[in-house]
Design a protein around this motif. Structure first.
Motif, PDB file in Angstrom:
ATOM      1  N   UNK A  80     -67.910  73.879  56.141  1.00 32.91           N
ATOM      2  CA  UNK A  80     -66.594  73.908  56.902  1.00 32.91           C
ATOM      3  C   UNK A  80     -65.921  72.874  57.843  1.00 32.91           C
ATOM      4  N   UNK A  81     -66.979  72.013  58.013  1.00 27.47           N
ATOM      5  CA  UNK A  81     -66.635  71.069  59.055  1.00 27.47           C
ATOM      6  C   UNK A  81     -66.481  71.648  60.461  1.00 27.47           C
ATOM      7  N   UNK A  82     -67.574  72.451  60.786  1.00 25.74           N
ATOM      8  CA  UNK A  82     -67.413  73.178  62.060  1.00 25.74           C
ATOM      9  C   UNK A  82     -67.884  72.046  63.094  1.00 25.74           C
ATOM     10  N   UNK A  83     -67.364  72.009  64.361  1.00 32.51           N
ATOM     11  CA  UNK A  83     -67.654  70.908  65.390  1.00 32.51           C
ATOM     12  C   UNK A  83     -68.917  70.895  65.412  1.00 32.51           C
ATOM     13  N   UNK A  84     -69.344  69.715  65.918  1.00 42.52           N
ATOM     14  CA  UNK A  84     -70.956  69.400  66.101  1.00 42.52           C
ATOM     15  C   UNK A  84     -71.427  70.397  67.451  1.00 42.52           C
ATOM     16  N   UNK A  85     -70.463  70.527  68.520  1.00 47.96           N
ATOM     17  CA  UNK A  85     -70.686  71.276  69.653  1.00 47.96           C
ATOM     18  C   UNK A  85     -71.004  72.812  69.189  1.00 47.96           C
ATOM     19  N   UNK A  86     -70.077  73.124  68.421  1.00 47.82           N
ATOM     20  CA  UNK A  86     -70.430  74.500  67.967  1.00 47.82           C
ATOM     21  C   UNK A  86     -71.927  74.846  67.238  1.00 47.82           C
ATOM     22  N   UNK A  87     -72.018  73.884  66.252  1.00 48.27           N
ATOM     23  CA  UNK A  87     -73.333  73.982  65.434  1.00 48.27           C
ATOM     24  C   UNK A  87     -74.440  73.978  66.719  1.00 48.27           C
ATOM     25  N   UNK A  88     -74.214  72.910  67.455  1.00 46.03           N
ATOM     26  CA  UNK A  88     -75.488  72.912  68.440  1.00 46.03           C
ATOM     27  C   UNK A  88     -75.643  74.209  69.283  1.00 46.03           C
ATOM     28  N   UNK A  89     -74.608  74.693  69.552  1.00 41.72           N
ATOM     29  CA  UNK A  89     -74.604  76.004  70.486  1.00 41.72           C
ATOM     30  C   UNK A  89     -75.361  77.194  69.681  1.00 41.72           C
ATOM     31  N   UNK A  90     -74.937  77.289  68.256  1.00 38.82           N
ATOM     32  CA  UNK A  90     -75.588  78.116  67.515  1.00 38.82           C
ATOM     33  C   UNK A  90     -77.152  78.097  67.328  1.00 38.82           C
TER      34      UNK A  90
END
Length: 605
Positions: free
Chosen positions: A422-432
């Motif tokens: 879904x091309x979620x922002x890298x910052x959001x992936x990192x937070x998860x």
């Protein structure tokens, strides 16, 4: 040290209440440690007494420029401030670690970090002040004792005017502080200016840093450097784990150029992306202090991956050695590559292909390919079956015979894969991913915290006239029994051999370091409670039953305890020390003048 009196208090230390009745996050049954005063934004009074270069020294040991000489090889060209001291061994380490040791070329600008042993028992004149600052820092951000960090900005560009055909130089910040993100951001401002304007620019930057406030946890700091203003907040050990450190921009922040949301955290998702099917197993290997080597194409990728591994067990402090970037010239090279004994508990980041041969006997090897933007190589990602290979091929993956204790968590893998699609922002992936590791570590550590809290004597067992009671010993079988009712199953959905994981962990350097730290905190708490109990006593009434010699002995012991409390920064209620000091002074004034003179003399060093 017992403060003897005619009467002995014979009260026994009571057994703790059932673990099920205790709060999982409690510090001790005696009393919770409270946040000390002074975590606001104002400068502390003692900062007024700092000497020139003291503020600089609280951030950096020194700044080095390392250049390449055709005849000598790497050499330290400049050390600033000029009075900074480095041993020859330290200079040699900095020289070799400041240049890439790989076939990747590294043309242009490259940033990475390394860590090396401190060469001597050099003591800072700021020792006491820095201990005070360190006290409020979370475990992972405490100042290094026996190691330095080197933060590197390396530039390699073609230059036909030079014999070698290339300009190669590194600007290196040497510090005891693990503020990776902060120092890399600082270098992005300093290094391009330095390469253009040379040493006068470096001198100006050092003078700017020497006007900064000291790095005090909990304070929002505004740090001007070379016409740019950085705003940061250093986390404290009292922050709720997992909360954002982002400093909100206010209307008065129009002069602030850069607001850093974190001073130390690397992008976990980007670092683990090449091997993210194995993140849970890597967490276990780091938790257990296993010998790990990361083979990467460049120092930037090797250092980021090693730092990501170390931080994945946060808020637990990783207590073994780790080298974000390691070369064949390192003084520990022979120690770490010998085949006559098992590899030590260390995480190494390497780039030289030579290591593929010299370290192939290591039990756990991670190979990282070129790190691209997470999301670009999603289709190329394949699950690599883990094997114990005698020879290493060049494909990225994890090579190990290790069998994880816990069942694989498919949910986090699916969540991250969905984010890529879904091309979620890298910052959001990192937070998860960071939240996942945090919850996993907390689920593991809470049962240990609960059990260790039960080893604390109850407050009513503390008598002012007897030595503080001792902590009860850590008994492994007793701890294991608590896991049935109060184990990680209360907070984690993961199944597997948790008992086996705990047994292995209790033999690891991480457990040893964690337990030593907790034991020290709890012992200091007992000393603080003992002082507070003494403070509530009527000393004037008590001394009436004693001879002058006994009173003098009592005063000397009390003064010694006061000095110890101040030296160790014990977690004491505000006003306790001044109240006890007044009690002692009243006792001294009740003595004959000749004895008063003796007791008022400062102790000889």
């Amino acid at each position: 040290m017992a403060l003897q009196g005619p009467e002995e208090v014979g009260e026994q230390v009571e057994e703790p209440e059932d673990l099920d009745d205790q709060d999982a996050s409690s510090i001790s049954p005696a009393e919770e440690i409270t946040l000390p005063p002074g975590t606001g934004g104002d400068e502390e009074p003692q900062e007024a007494f700092l000497l020139p270069w003291d503020r600089f020294s609280s951030w950096l040991h020194c700044i080095c420029v390392v250049g390449f000489d055709l005849e000598l090889g790497q050499a330290v060209e400049v050390i600033y401030p000029h009075h900074s001291k480095l041993s020859e061994k330290e200079k040699t380490s900095i020289c070799y670690l400041s240049f890439p040791d790989s076939n990747s070329g590294c043309l242009g600008d490259t940033q990475f970090c390394f860590r090396f042993r401190q060469g001597s028992n050099r003591k800072s004149s700021l020792g006491c002040f820095l201990e005070n600052t360190d006290r409020d820092a979370p475990p992972c951000l405490k100042r290094e004792q026996g190691h330095y960090y080197g933060y590197v900005y390396f530039r390699q560009v073609r230059d036909k005017s030079l014999k070698r055909g290339y300009f190669q130089k590194s600007l290196v910040l040497i510090s005891k502080l693990p503020y990776v993100t902060f120092f890399h951001s600082l270098l992005k401002i300093m290094a391009p200016e330095y390469f253009e304007k040379q040493e006068p620019c470096l001198e100006a930057a050092c003078n700017d840093i020497d006007r900064w406030p000291t790095p005090h946890p909990g304070r929002v700091l505004t740090l001007p450097i070379m016409g740019v203003v950085i705003k940061v907040r250093i986390p404290t050990s009292y922050d709720k784990p997992g909360t954002s450190q982002l400093v909100q921009s206010a209307q008065g922040d129009s002069l602030v150029s850069i607001i850093l949301p974190t001073i130390h955290e690397v992008d976990l998702f980007r670092c683990f992306y090449p091997v993210f099917f194995h993140i849970q197993m890597l967490w276990e290997l780091v938790l257990l202090g296993e010998a790990l080597v990361v083979m990467a194409p460049s120092p930037a990728e090797s250092s980021e991956t090693v730092l990501a591994l170390v931080s994945c067990v946060s808020p637990l402090r990783y207590c073994s050695d780790f080298r974000p970037y390691f070369t064949i010239h390192d003084s520990e090279f022979k120690e770490y590559t010998t085949r006559t004994q098992a590899p030590p508990s260390v995480i190494l980041g390497v780039t030289n292909p030579f290591f593929a041969k010299t370290l192939q006997h290591w039990p756990h090897i991670i190979r990282i390919g070129d790190m691209k933007q997470a999301g670009e190589v999603a289709k190329q990602m394949k699950v690599k079956k883990l094997k114990n290979l005698k020879t290493l091929d060049s494909k990225p993956g994890v090579y190990t015979a290790y069998k994880p204790y816990l069942n694989k968590d498919e949910e986090i893998i699916k969540q991250l894969q969905k984010g890529v699609q879904q091309k979620r922002p890298s910052a959001a992936q990192n937070a998860i991913l960071r939240r996942y590791f945090l919850e996993l570590t907390q689920s593991f550590i809470i049962p240990l915290e609960r059990y260790v809290a039960s080893l604390m004597p109850l407050q009513k067992s503390i008598s002012p006239w007897k030595s503080p009671p001792q902590l009860r010993p850590f008994v492994q079988p007793d701890f294991m029994k608590t896991l049935e009712k109060a184990g990680p199953q209360l907070t984690s959905r993961l199944k597997g051999d948790w008992i086996g994981l705990y047994r292995h962990f209790l033999k690891s350097p991480n457990f040893d370091g964690w337990f030593r730290s907790r034991k020290r905190e709890m012992t200091q708490k007992l000393e603080a409670l003992h002082l507070e109990a003494l403070c509530e006593e009527d000393l004037q009434q008590r001394i009436q039953k004693h001879t002058e010699v006994e009173v003098v002995d009592l005063v000397l012991k009390l003064k010694d305890k006061l000095s110890q409390a101040e030296r160790e920064q014990l977690p004491i209620r505000p006003g306790t020390l001044s109240k006890l000091r007044a009690h002692i002074e009243a006792v001294i004034l009740a003595l004959p003048e000749d004895l008063q003179g003796i007791l008022h003399k400062p102790p000889t060093s």
